[in-house]
Enzyme design. Structure first.
Site, PDB file in Angstrom:
ATOM      1  CB  SER A 143      -0.955   0.097   1.230  1.00 19.28           C
ATOM      2  OG  SER A 143      -2.025   1.034   1.000  1.00 19.28           O
ATOM      3  CG  ASP A 300      -2.314   3.992  -2.110  1.00 14.58           C
ATOM      4  OD1 ASP A 300      -3.104   3.940  -3.159  1.00 14.58           O
ATOM      5  OD2 ASP A 300      -2.558   3.434  -0.978  1.00 14.58           O
ATOM      6  CG  ASP A 302      -2.373  -0.546  -2.994  1.00 11.46           C
ATOM      7  OD1 ASP A 302      -2.525   0.595  -2.346  1.00 11.46           O
ATOM      8  OD2 ASP A 302      -3.368  -1.282  -2.524  1.00 11.46           O
ATOM      9  CG  ASP A 304      -5.896   0.587  -1.348  1.00 15.93           C
ATOM     10  OD1 ASP A 304      -5.076   1.805  -1.387  1.00 15.93           O
ATOM     11  OD2 ASP A 304      -5.804  -0.317  -0.641  1.00 15.93           O
TER      12      ASP A 304
END
Length: 569
Positions: A143, A300, A302, A304
């Site tokens: 993340s 960010d 990834d 999400d």
């Protein structure tokens, strides 16, 4: 586990990653370095694995990933006759390697693999699990953690992160196996040739994008407003999907931050690639000064989470996840009320550490607010429950303070592609009225009161740090403070014990057990303490209401200072 013996066992192995061999040789004779890598195994839980990259049982590498995947394969084969798993990965160092390693292990165990051929956002993985009728999903990401981290998240057949029951079952399988001897692998190219691993096609990616588009609230509003956007994927996985969505809803004027456009797991211009943090947006804000857009969007690694900055009287103001969630709740409810499409008994889902201002907004429109534990899987779970009752249309929005939003049932995790679309649409809607998002937020503060929500994070690195953090939580649990900063604590809740105590007595908390402590103050504010589930940090959440920012910020500082001794600071 004898850490020195385990270190020597690793040194004796013909490791398949030369970086690991080099690292093991480099730390020879350095007791602390060896200890930190081998004193424990990375914990597998509902968030999967997350840790520093490197050699050892307490590091992210092909062997710890392989063992977790072997555990998952055994669990799935016990549960299903012919299970399949979807896999995605982001731009982090070795993410592609770990994704292929997971695919090799699953294929060797007879589990069908569907692998995205290029990096994709985490929500696209959640979508693929359900779209391809898989029994599980894996996304390789850490993340928004710093570059030295990577992680491995596992999803269930519902597209949500794995439940505690499922995670414990996988962990039990892992504990019965050795990460060198008991992990099956097959050659990746052979697995492709035999179609035990299949690449996920463009049709699935297109289906995901089309699903996101169904969540538009005011289709056609963006071209009319001529919204101007600067976007940064922070060297992560959001670039393709976010830009596709913005183009399709009519946001034509998009400038991408050039230094952060291409995937790069070293994150050279933002050491902590978290859109919650101003430093991560520095390059974007620099570009904003030249381009003067209406809005800065940052996703960010990834993709999400999405953070934003809004132009207001020539300067750019960052909005918090709480503020954006409140604005989105009001925008969706206001628009659907105008259109006559607001469903009966509408629902907004938020986490317990997310602002209570959304409750005040929801009350205006007759919306039910459902509180869940921290972790978007609990929001996804609520969507699933509504779906089982054929009431999924009641779901308007799920969000959490850490910049995660979702407005449709097609994904069961926070979705920065969906969030970026809604934010741009909302900004366009208000731009046509001559307002910025800050103008609208100020109007809501004037109407409902000033809500101040912020988080203090305390890092506890290494083995000693984890023990210290656990000791602090136990001390707070056994001796709850009677006052904080001169304000009486009039009630407290312990989510691990599932109990809340107030002046009226004891009451149950009807949520899954979690290591969270909550203190209600005499002025209506709350302070919540919880260890992060993904980082070695203790987080303190403040939720305060006052006349204005100055008053509430001063109160927060007073409370923060008062808590320092209790937190070992």
């Amino acid at each position: 586990m004898d850490y020195q013996q385990e270190y020597e066992r690793w040194c004796a192995q013909p490791l398949q990653d030369a970086d690991l061999t080099e690292e093991l040789h480099a730390i020879q004779g350095q007791k602390e370095e060896v200890y930190d890598r081998f004193y424990r195994s990375l914990e597998f839980g509902t968030a999967g694995l997350r840790g520093v990259l490197g050699a050892g049982t307490n590091r992210m590498n092909i062997y710890t990933v392989g063992l977790a995947t072997q555990g998952l394969a055994c669990y799935l084969l016990e549960q299903y006759e012919a299970p399949s798993v979807a896999i995605a990965y982001d731009s982090r160092i070795k993410s592609d390697l770990f994704a292929r390693e997971a695919a090799r292990v699953l294929a060797a165990n007879g589990v069908q693999v569907h692998l995205y051929p290029q990096l994709m956002p985490t929500p696209a993985l959640s979508f693929a699990v359900r779209h391809l009728h898989c029994q599980a999903g894996i996304v390789v990401t850490a993340s928004h953690n710093p570059a030295k981290y990577n992680g491995y998240k596992v999803y269930g057949p519902d597209g949500c992160q794995l439940t505690e029951k499922g995670a414990n079952a996988v962990l039990q399988e892992m504990n019965q196996r050795d990460l060198f001897r008991d992990v099956l692998r097959m050659d990746f190219d052979q697995a492709l040739q035999e179609e035990k691993v299949r690449y996920i096609g463009q049709d699935t990616i297109e289906a995901y994008l089309q699903a996101v588009l169904t969540a538009q609230v005011n289709p056609g509003v963006c071209p009319k407003a001529g919204l101007k956007v600067v976007y940064t994927p922070l060297n992560g996985a959001g670039n393709y999907c976010v830009r596709q969505i913005l183009s399709r809803i009519g946001v034509a004027d998009v400038t991408v931050v050039p230094e952060q456009e291409q995937p790069d797991g070293n994150f050279p211009t933002c050491p902590y690639p978290n859109p919650e943090i101003r430093q991560a947006l520095a390059k974007g804000l620099e570009l904003c000064e030249r381009v003067q857009p209406d809005l800065l969007l940052a996703t960010d690694p990834d993709s999400d989470r999405v953070g934003i900055a809004v132009r207001d009287q020539g300067t750019f103001h960052l909005l918090t996840g709480n503020q954006v969630g409140v604005l989105l709740t009001d925008y969706i409810a206001r628009s659907r009320t105008e259109q006559g499409t607001l469903p009966e008994n509408p629902i907004v889902v938020k986490t317990i550490v997310t602002t209570t201002m959304v409750n005040a907004v929801a009350e205006k429109y007759g919306i039910q607010v459902v509180n869940v534990l921290t972790g978007f899987k609990y929001i996804g779970e609520q969507i699933g429950l509504l779906e089982q009752k054929n009431e999924v249309d009641r779901f308007l929005l799920g969000f959490e303070e850490s910049y995660g939003y979702l407005s449709g049932p097609f994904v069961r995790d926070k979705d920065a592609v969906n969030g970026s679309m809604l934010i741009c649409e909302m900004a366009s809607y208000y731009k046509l009225q001559g307002k910025t998002l800050l103008d609208v937020l100020r109007e809501l503060y004037e109407e409902l009161g000033y809500y101040y929500n912020t988080v203090d994070s305390y890092a506890f690195e290494g083995a000693n740090g984890m023990r210290q953090m656990q000791a602090i939580m136990e001390q707070l649990r056994e001796n709850p403070p009677k006052e904080i900063g001169g304000l009486a604590v009039v009630g407290h809740g312990d989510y691990l014990l599932s109990k809340r105590w107030t002046q009226g007595g004891e009451a149950p908390i009807h949520l899954p057990k979690s290591n969270v402590l909550e203190y209600q103050l005499e002025n209506g504010g709350t302070v919540i303490a919880r260890p992060s589930g993904t980082e070695p940090k203790l987080k303190i959440y403040y939720s305060l209401v006052g006349r204005d920012e100055a008053e509430t910020a001063a109160l927060k500082e007073r409370l923060s200072q008062a808590l320092q001794p209790l937190l070992g600071q």
